[in-house]
Design a protein around this motif. Structure first.
Motif, PDB file in Angstrom:
ATOM      1  N   MET A 375       0.790  -1.226   0.000  1.00 40.54           N
ATOM      2  CA  MET A 375       0.000   0.000   0.000  1.00 40.54           C
ATOM      3  C   MET A 375       0.825   1.281   0.000  1.00 40.54           C
ATOM      4  O   MET A 375       0.406   2.288  -0.579  1.00 40.54           O
ATOM      5  N   LEU A 376       1.969   1.251   0.673  1.00 39.65           N
ATOM      6  CA  LEU A 376       2.631   2.511   0.975  1.00 39.65           C
ATOM      7  C   LEU A 376       3.060   3.303  -0.260  1.00 39.65           C
ATOM      8  O   LEU A 376       2.882   4.530  -0.284  1.00 39.65           O
ATOM      9  N   PRO A 377       3.617   2.686  -1.321  1.00 38.79           N
ATOM     10  CA  PRO A 377       4.038   3.520  -2.459  1.00 38.79           C
ATOM     11  C   PRO A 377       2.900   4.338  -3.060  1.00 38.79           C
ATOM     12  O   PRO A 377       3.031   5.566  -3.235  1.00 38.79           O
ATOM     13  N   ALA A 378       1.783   3.678  -3.396  1.00 39.50           N
ATOM     14  CA  ALA A 378       0.666   4.419  -3.988  1.00 39.50           C
ATOM     15  C   ALA A 378       0.067   5.394  -2.988  1.00 39.50           C
ATOM     16  O   ALA A 378      -0.304   6.527  -3.345  1.00 39.50           O
ATOM     17  N   ALA A 379      -0.049   4.970  -1.720  1.00 42.71           N
ATOM     18  CA  ALA A 379      -0.602   5.862  -0.701  1.00 42.71           C
ATOM     19  C   ALA A 379       0.306   7.074  -0.491  1.00 42.71           C
ATOM     20  O   ALA A 379      -0.177   8.183  -0.223  1.00 42.71           O
ATOM     21  N   PHE A 380       1.611   6.877  -0.603  1.00 42.47           N
ATOM     22  CA  PHE A 380       2.551   7.995  -0.474  1.00 42.47           C
ATOM     23  C   PHE A 380       2.263   9.070  -1.528  1.00 42.47           C
ATOM     24  O   PHE A 380       2.170  10.261  -1.215  1.00 42.47           O
ATOM     25  N   PHE A 381       2.097   8.648  -2.771  1.00 43.22           N
ATOM     26  CA  PHE A 381       1.784   9.621  -3.823  1.00 43.22           C
ATOM     27  C   PHE A 381       0.405  10.223  -3.611  1.00 43.22           C
ATOM     28  O   PHE A 381       0.185  11.420  -3.882  1.00 43.22           O
ATOM     29  N   ALA A 382      -0.551   9.415  -3.112  1.00 43.88           N
ATOM     30  CA  ALA A 382      -1.888   9.942  -2.845  1.00 43.88           C
ATOM     31  C   ALA A 382      -1.840  11.033  -1.786  1.00 43.88           C
ATOM     32  O   ALA A 382      -2.589  12.021  -1.850  1.00 43.88           O
ATOM     33  N   GLY A 383      -0.943  10.863  -0.808  1.00 48.54           N
ATOM     34  CA  GLY A 383      -0.826  11.873   0.243  1.00 48.54           C
ATOM     35  C   GLY A 383      -0.249  13.189  -0.236  1.00 48.54           C
ATOM     36  O   GLY A 383      -0.365  14.209   0.461  1.00 48.54           O
ATOM     37  N   MET A 384       0.380  13.202  -1.406  1.00 47.56           N
ATOM     38  CA  MET A 384       0.950  14.439  -1.943  1.00 47.56           C
ATOM     39  C   MET A 384      -0.069  15.276  -2.694  1.00 47.56           C
ATOM     40  O   MET A 384       0.110  16.484  -2.866  1.00 47.56           O
ATOM     41  N   THR A 385      -1.145  14.631  -3.168  1.00 49.44           N
ATOM     42  CA  THR A 385      -2.025  15.334  -4.111  1.00 49.44           C
ATOM     43  C   THR A 385      -2.784  16.481  -3.467  1.00 49.44           C
ATOM     44  O   THR A 385      -2.865  17.575  -4.047  1.00 49.44           O
ATOM     45  N   LEU A 386      -3.360  16.258  -2.283  1.00 45.92           N
ATOM     46  CA  LEU A 386      -4.188  17.321  -1.691  1.00 45.92           C
ATOM     47  C   LEU A 386      -3.388  18.583  -1.386  1.00 45.92           C
ATOM     48  O   LEU A 386      -3.820  19.685  -1.760  1.00 45.92           O
ATOM     49  N   PRO A 387      -2.256  18.502  -0.714  1.00 44.08           N
ATOM     50  CA  PRO A 387      -1.516  19.759  -0.495  1.00 44.08           C
ATOM     51  C   PRO A 387      -1.038  20.397  -1.799  1.00 44.08           C
ATOM     52  O   PRO A 387      -0.991  21.628  -1.900  1.00 44.08           O
TER      53      PRO A 387
END
Length: 1019
Positions: A375-387
């Motif tokens: 999960m972490l790689p895709a979730a890491f990029f997902a966490g960048m999108t909102l900011p």
């Protein structure tokens, strides 16, 4: 702080104080995320009690959680500029969340009870009743979710306003990171710390108090920041001069809000797919789900941290976000082959780790590691999108409202992603393809952003992103998909053995679980997420253990209830239990309740063995959660048969609680009976006792039967107990089916009866078991570890079947006479085997011609009988050590299963005294005298013999017989009503047992003697 004081401070001191306040707010926001995920985790349990299956509860909680947050953030986005004290308003919101958290439990109880007793019976219609349940469940958590949604835009805008010198991207990234890390820790703390320690209500109280303390600290910070005296900013990144909204802003806002929506939908589509596939590899447990959730949230938080660190150096956040979206989609695509390999990895873990507490800890850590790798790689990029999206809007002149707007679009996308994945994509195209579709959506969003807000022509970077994504998708489709046989193998229980995979007959991803049917050898078994639910062998083979259990579940209520007209069964499995019930003409209506439609479809593979379940007009299949279905029924049932999955499976343990049994009791007719299946494998006695404590609290008039070596069946009477009748054997076809599995007559059910209410009460008392409750889910928390450690709950079966005749003495339980036949047709039938072997052993010893007449005798027992006969006849020299071991084995095989005349004939001291060559030593003679006095129920003489054998180290008693002698000594005192003597004997000898299971039987005996009236045998 007063203005005069601020003016007096030098600039570095002001900056230092500002940094400290900003760090304090970030720390408080960690706690805000921590408490929010406690609420989300615990709400799932609460709403699962109202809505039923955990998958539905998780869906609703996620939808309401995200929907409420969307509404809250949208409201804040519309009023941010009118709020002068944003941090102070945030403090008030946290205080309101805390107060609602403190009153949630009594409010839930009031609503749930009112629904059960008033609203649902009045509504009547199942469809409308279900709608009402969903609406009332949603209303319970709606206020807090809206308030939770307001927290992020309030604190984000407040921080941006209060600390304009720190940079927009860095500020937002830091807030996303701190809130995400707090959320990940909260998810873990809720399940691993709070639920075991304080239960569901206690966990909510902890979260509520945390919110109130957080509100107080934030209110103080608001005062220190002098909120309300500052001018309201217009917009923009603090590292850049304030600018007016650009002409590009409306187009950018629309594009980024849609991108946020789509990206969030795809991300939650990933999460659904990842959890479903990891469940098949690692097990569908409460701990596993929370570890996966924490891994996903941690990835989001780390993405926010990346933006915090690099945000000020990102020149074009929109283009940067486009590449991030593509990278997120590619990472999600690559997670599929990682998942495909996780089955072998999980199988290796199960085979390599020691089944112990330490092994389970390592397994849990490995579960977390596996979830993070996936999960972490895709979730890491997902966490960048909102900011990034928010910063892009602010840089183009967007106001503080942009924070709430982006957050609202993100949460609405999450709702859409969950609904589409669970109710459309997964049932239609399967889990794996749904995950690939979600990944493709992210890639396309990224490419659109790169083309629409980048150079008009394809650049090297954008072209590489498009071609690379297409290549990865092709590679995954060609060589990276999971093997369905591995998905169906249940590697988390038995490892991955290619030789035992068998052949896949049926495989379907349903909306709540993946159902598979495999052919292994000649038999078939059906499984949920890889966990076997039922198995059958062909008719020309011996029946499987599951067949014995399912036919017993169907036939026992037909024999126990005089007029079973309306019957409900919980759980479809193979459909054989329903088929069995319908083998009788007495039922007029049979409702079978199953949560997953694919289970009904997959079980067709067992045709024609379950044909009545599908074809009989009296059979009605209800696709529904059992608790919800029963709650809306107006008409009572005569029989309810509960045959759910194993209690360690997430969501299933709620069908073994006092609240569930109260509901069942309410839905039974006056003389109704509950037939409850429960297993003893992969479970400790203490955990089994908790579930039985819940059952007997509502059904004190209960009795327990043993179906096979690993399954118990509890027959719980709402009213008085009726004797077993012969109705099931009046139907020729049903009688033939019952005969095949060893249930050829009423005798075979009677033989499998372990005991009644006193046995169950004593078992619960022995382990001082708390009553299993919806609000303290100890079974869901403890059972996965016990499954991993391969524990077995054996005490109850041993009490009835062990060589020491415990229940004959304590419960007046007499075995069937030898003239009454007891079938034994399968190696899994422990009761039938015990009866058969005891009768064969008696005949072999007394006839002295075993080889010619009794070839079915167990080889080990036969060898001991041969040796005894050889010593008694003088063919071999007497050996005290061997003789006592052989006599002990014979006693263990006969005391619990032979009737009184058979026992007395076998242990007649005159018989053992005949033969001129039989010259046992004094200890062996005393042992024979002990066994003879026990067979005659001469308890004073039995105690004297036992006392003689254990009186000193030179008594001549061999170690092989010590445990049985100690137990018979205790039992003889209990039989005489000498409770003080029994307690003293137990205290003196408890540590002298060689095998711990016999110590457990001694504890059981003394517990019974202390609390139950002494058995008075019939004269």
């Amino acid at each position: 702080m007063h203005a005069s004081t601020a003016e007096a401070l030098p600039q570095p001191a002001i900056r230092l104080q500002s940094d400290a306040l900003r760090l304090l707010l970030l720390t408080l926001f960690v706690l805000s995320g921590f408490s929010a995920l406690i609420y989300q985790s615990i709400w799932t349990h609460y709403l699962g009690l109202m809505l039923g299956h955990a998958a539905y509860a998780q869906t609703l909680v996620l939808i309401m959680f995200m929907g409420g947050m969307a509404l809250g953030s949208w409201w804040v986005s519309r009023h941010t500029l009118q709020i002068r004290r944003l941090v102070g308003c945030y403090a008030a919101v946290e205080a309101a969340i805390g107060l609602l958290g403190l009153i949630f439990h009594p409010l839930f109880n009031a609503v749930a009870n009112w629904n059960l007793e008033q609203a649902l019976p009045a509504i009547g219609s199942p469809g409308l009743a279900a709608t009402w349940q969903w609406a009332s469940a949603a209303a319970l958590i709606a206020p807090q979710t809206v308030l939770l949604g307001a927290t992020f835009p309030l604190i984000a805008a407040g921080v941006l306003r209060a600390f304009p010198g720190a940079g927009t991207s860095a500020q937002l990234g830091g807030l996303y990171f701190t809130n995400g890390i707090g959320a990940a820790l909260g998810a873990l703390a809720a399940t691993f710390l709070l639920l075991p320690a304080v239960g569901m209500q206690g966990a909510l109280q902890v979260a509520g108090v945390m919110n109130l303390l957080l509100a107080a600290a934030t209110a103080w910070t608001s005062g220190a920041l002098r909120e309300g005296s500052q001018p309201l900013p217009g917009a923009a990144d603090a590292n850049e001069p304030s600018i007016a909204p650009s002409a590009e802003l409306p187009r950018l806002r629309r594009a980024l809000l849609w991108a946020t929506f789509g990206s969030s939908a795809a991300s939650f589509g990933y999460e659904i797919g990842w959890v479903r596939l990891l469940n098949q590899a690692l097990g569908t447990t409460l701990h596993g789900f929370e570890l996966m959730l924490a891994s996903f949230i941690a990835g989001l938080a780390l993405g926010g941290l990346w933006v915090q660190r690099r945000g000020p150096r990102i020149g074009d956040p929109v283009r940067y976000a486009g590449y991030v979206q593509v990278a997120m989609g590619v990472a999600a695509l690559l997670s599929v082959p990682v998942l495909a390999g996780s089955y072998a990895w999980a199988g290796w873990l199960v085979g390599s780790l020691t089944p112990s507490d330490g092994g389970y800890t390592l397994y849990s850590l490995a579960t977390a590691f596996t979830a993070m790798v996936v999960m972490l790689p895709a979730a890491f990029f997902a966490g960048m999108t909102l900011p990034l999206f928010t910063a892009a809007l602010l840089r183009e002149g967007g106001s503080e409202r942009a924070v709430g707007q982006v957050y609202a679009a993100n949460t609405l996308g999450a709702i859409a992603g969950v609904v589409l994945a669970v109710h459309l994509l997964v049932p239609q195209i399967g889990v794996v393809l749904s995950l690939l579709v979600a990944a493709t959506v992210d890639v396309l969003i990224g490419l659109v952003l790169l083309r629409r807000f980048g150079p008009p022509e394809w650049t090297f970077g954008s072209g590489l992103a498009a071609l690379g994504s297409l290549g990865v998708l092709t590679l995954v489709l060609v060589a990276g998909l999971p093997n369905p046989l591995h998905q169906a193998a249940g590697v988390f229980r038995s490892g991955l053995n290619p030789a035992r995979l068998g052949e896949l007959v049926y495989f379907k991803d349903g909306s709540t679980a993946t159902i598979s049917v495999r052919a292994q050898g000649d038999g078939l078994n059906i499984a949920t997420n890889g966990k076997p639910d039922a198995g059958m062998n062909p008719l020309h083979k011996a029946p499987s253990p599951d067949e014995i259990t399912m036919l017993m579940l169907g036939s026992l209520p037909l024999a126990a209830h005089p007029a079973p007209r309306k019957i409900a069964l919980i759980g479809w499995g193979s459909g054989l239990s329903t088929h069995t019930v319908l083998g009788s003409r007495r039922p007029e209506r049979v409702d079978t309740i199953e949560i997953e439609p694919a289970m009904i479809e997959g079980a067709r593979s067992f045709h024609p063995r379950n044909v009545r379940a599908y074809k009989d007009p009296r059979s009605h299949i209800r696709i529904e959660d059992a608790r919800k279905f029963l709650a809306v029924q107006g008409e009572a049932y005569d029989v309810i048969v509960s045959e759910p999955s194993n209690p360690w499976v997430s969501g299933v343990s709620s069908l073994f609680t006092q609240e569930f049994y109260r509901l069942v009791r309410r839905q039974l007719s006056t003389d109704g009976v509950l037939v409850q299946w429960i297993h003893t494998y992969e479970m400790s006695d203490a955990l089994l006792a908790q579930m039985l404590a819940a059952l007997i609290q509502q059904f004190p008039n209960s009795e327990v039967y043993q179906a096979n070596a690993g399954d118990l069946v509890v027959l719980a009477h709402k009213g008085r107990r009726h004797g077993l009748n012969a109705h099931p054997w009046e139907e020729p076809e049903l009688a033939s089916e019952l005969q095949r599995v060893g249930l050829g007559s009423r005798n075979d059910l009677e033989a499998r009866r372990l005991g009644g209410p006193a046995l169950l009460r004593t078992f619960v008392r022995q382990f001082n078991a708390p009553i299993h409750s919806d609000f303290w889910p100890t079974v869901a928390l403890q059972a996965p570890a016990e499954r991993f450690k391969r524990q077995t709950a054996l005490t109850m079966g041993r009490a009835a079947l062990a060589g020491a005749p415990l229940l004959r003495v304590l419960d007046c339980r007499e075995p069937l006479a030898e003239a009454e036949p007891v079938l034994q047709v399968s190696g899994a039938d422990s009761v039938g085997i015990a009866y058969r072997q005891a009768r064969l052993a008696r005949r072999a010893l007394l006839s002295r011609e075993r080889d010619a007449q009794l070839p079915e005798l167990n080889p080990s027992l036969a060898t001991d009988i041969d040796a005894l006969l050889a010593q008694r006849s003088g063919l071999v020299r007497f050996d005290a050590r061997q003789a006592q071991a052989q006599l002990n084995t014979l006693a263990l095989a006969t005391f619990g299963q032979l009737d009184r005349p058979g026992l007395q004939e076998l242990w007649n001291e005159a018989f053992w005294g005949r033969g001129t060559e039989w010259q046992p030593d004094q200890a062996t003679q005393t042992l024979l005298r002990l066994f003879g006095t026990v067979s005659r129920s001469d308890w004073a003489a039995a105690h004297a013999a036992a006392q003689s054998l254990v009186s000193g180290p030179n008594s001549g008693l061999q170690a092989s017989a010590r445990d049985l002698v100690l137990t018979l000594g205790l039992l003889s005192l209990a039989a005489q009503g000498d409770l003080s003597g029994a307690s003293a004997w137990h205290d003196r000898h408890r540590q002298h047992y060689i095998h711990p299971e016999w110590r457990g039987l001694a504890d059981f005996t003394l517990t019974w003697a202390r609390h139950e009236p002494r058995c008075q045998p019939a004269k």
